[in-house]
Design a protein around this motif. Structure first.
Motif, mmCIF file in Angstrom:
data_model
loop_
_atom_site.group_PDB
_atom_site.id
_atom_site.type_symbol
_atom_site.label_atom_id
_atom_site.label_comp_id
_atom_site.label_asym_id
_atom_site.label_seq_id
_atom_site.Cartn_x
_atom_site.Cartn_y
_atom_site.Cartn_z
ATOM 1 N N ALA A 1 54.053 -42.740 8.187
ATOM 2 C CA ALA A 1 54.843 -43.585 9.080
ATOM 3 C C ALA A 1 54.440 -45.035 8.851
ATOM 4 O O ALA A 1 53.485 -45.328 8.129
ATOM 5 N N THR A 2 55.192 -45.966 9.448
ATOM 6 C CA THR A 2 54.787 -47.371 9.461
ATOM 7 C C THR A 2 54.857 -47.861 10.902
ATOM 8 O O THR A 2 55.585 -47.308 11.728
ATOM 9 N N ASP A 3 54.107 -48.926 11.189
ATOM 10 C CA ASP A 3 54.132 -49.460 12.546
ATOM 11 C C ASP A 3 55.350 -50.346 12.787
ATOM 12 O O ASP A 3 55.492 -50.943 13.849
ATOM 13 N N THR B 1 61.010 -43.597 14.070
ATOM 14 C CA THR B 1 60.032 -42.530 14.296
ATOM 15 C C THR B 1 59.707 -42.382 15.774
ATOM 16 O O THR B 1 58.918 -41.519 16.148
ATOM 17 N N THR C 1 48.115 -38.044 10.166
ATOM 18 C CA THR C 1 49.155 -39.055 9.998
ATOM 19 C C THR C 1 48.566 -40.293 9.340
ATOM 20 O O THR C 1 47.499 -40.756 9.741
ATOM 21 N N THR D 1 49.529 -44.172 8.851
ATOM 22 C CA THR D 1 50.433 -45.212 9.332
ATOM 23 C C THR D 1 50.225 -46.480 8.516
ATOM 24 O O THR D 1 49.140 -47.066 8.534
ATOM 25 N N HIS E 1 50.955 -50.496 7.392
ATOM 26 C CA HIS E 1 51.184 -51.781 8.047
ATOM 27 C C HIS E 1 51.844 -52.717 7.042
ATOM 28 O O HIS E 1 51.178 -53.558 6.430
#
Length: 376
Positions: free
Chosen positions: A214-216, A221, A236, A238, A240
């Motif tokens: 995922a990305t912030d 999401t 997970t 994540t 940036h």
């Protein structure tokens, strides 16, 4: 604009907000985001029965020409085998990998949402917004039987070892399939990789390694209203993307994160944004809403995710030590010669639904894979 560009991410937050307001009126009415998704998934087919139609294979499988001749254990290679729009509506990719021990693993790629984030009336594309309802509110029940048909069409034998890889909506389906008793009786799910998937409410069986990316900056999401759960074999990563010198956050097995979808929204502006004030949110994000929407879509783009995974795997192994075990488990499944890679298109059975409606009969989709209820 917000409803169009951020419909699912906003809906996840709005569900949580509405559940809180109901709880303020009467604690017995309080709903979790997961329960709200289930309610919507049950109600929507009453408005559009097509959404509840069973899936069927459309046409013969075709060779996936972009597949490499060999996979080297890099998860970025797995991401490349997840279907793109160019593979066609409702396409599923099925890739046969033969390891050094002579055993086969079948990599199953599940696509992200197509035709927009909201359900499309009478659409035969199972991966539209209605597919989100099946994923987030129905444990992928209808999708499970369709994927089983796709695997059979691609020549996957019963009992085969599977590596499931899904993007966005497809990532939710992938986790659901791993936790589906009927699907797991028919096939052996050995691992799951998700990219940009809202899996905050999706449980997973013990013993199946799951690695999620995922990305912030990716609000899509956030459709589930919370962070991904973590376990002994579930982690997970994540990214940036706004900070090139900032290492990814590694949420290792057995750890937890309090970051939720509102935390991601706050990063879009200098001040705290009220995610429930939709007109105000659009205004404060700036006058050029189309450009902001483009940025949000870019933050969710599969191609960009794939490049970030490539960089992640090329970095110093010490930087990913916390997720090394889960990563290694999936990498081992994705190593070997590619014997075949095929694309199978699935569709909803719209013609059968039309016939039933002309006859005045509306029925729910039959379950082609036996399922047992799951506790949540």
């Amino acid at each position: 604009w917000v409803a169009g560009q951020c419909a699912v991410g906003e809906l996840g937050g709005e569900l949580e907000w509405a559940a809180d307001r109901l709880g303020d009126i009467d604690p017995s009415l309080r709903l979790t985001p997961a329960a709200a998704w289930r309610l919507i998934a049950e109600v929507y087919p009453l408005l559009d029965p097509t959404n509840a139609d069973p899936l069927e294979v459309a046409g013969e499988p075709v060779d996936h020409l972009e597949a490499p001749r060999r996979l080297t254990g890099h998860l970025s290679e797995v991401a490349h085998l997840i279907p793109r729009h160019s593979d066609g509506e409702g396409a599923v990719t099925v890739t046969r990998i033969r390891g050094a021990d002579g055993a086969d693993v079948w990599l199953v790629g599940l696509p992200g949402t197509q035709e927009g984030l909201l359900p499309q009336h009478r659409s035969d594309n199972w991966a539209d917004g209605g597919g989100n309802l099946d994923a987030l509110g129905n444990d992928s029940r209808r999708t499970a039987s369709g994927i089983a048909q796709a695997l059979a069409a691609a020549g996957v034998p019963t009992g085969a070892d599977l590596l499931l890889a899904g993007y966005s909506q497809g990532g939710v389906h992938a986790v659901n399939l791993a936790d589906d008793p009927g699907f797991s009786q028919a096939y052996s799910v050995r691992g799951v990789m998700t990219v940009g998937a809202p899996n905050g409410n999706q449980s997973a069986p013990a013993g199946v390694p799951i690695l999620e990316f995922a990305t912030d900056r990716d609000l899509y999401t956030a459709a589930d209203g919370g962070p991904n759960p973590l376990g002994l074999q579930r982690a997970t990563v994540t990214f940036h993307p706004e900070g090139p010198d900032e290492a990814p956050a590694l949420l290792a097995p057995g750890t937890s994160s309090e970051a939720g979808w509102e935390d991601g929204l706050e990063r879009l502006g200098p001040d705290r944004l009220d995610p429930h004030d939709l007109p105000g949110l659009a205004s404060r994000l700036g006058q050029d809403a189309e450009a902001v929407g483009t940025d949000l879509d870019r933050a969710h783009a599969l191609g960009d995710y794939t490049r970030m995974i490539e960089d992640f795997e090329a970095a110093d192994p010490a930087a990913r030590a916390e997720v090394a075990g889960v990563h290694a488990a999936l990498a081992g499944l994705a190593t070997g010669a590619v014997l075949s890679s095929r694309t199978v298109r699935l569709r909803r059975g719209v013609e059968g639904a039309d016939a039933r409606r002309r006859a005045g009969v509306v029925s729910q989709a039959p379950e082609e894979i036996a399922r047992t209820p799951r506790s949540r």
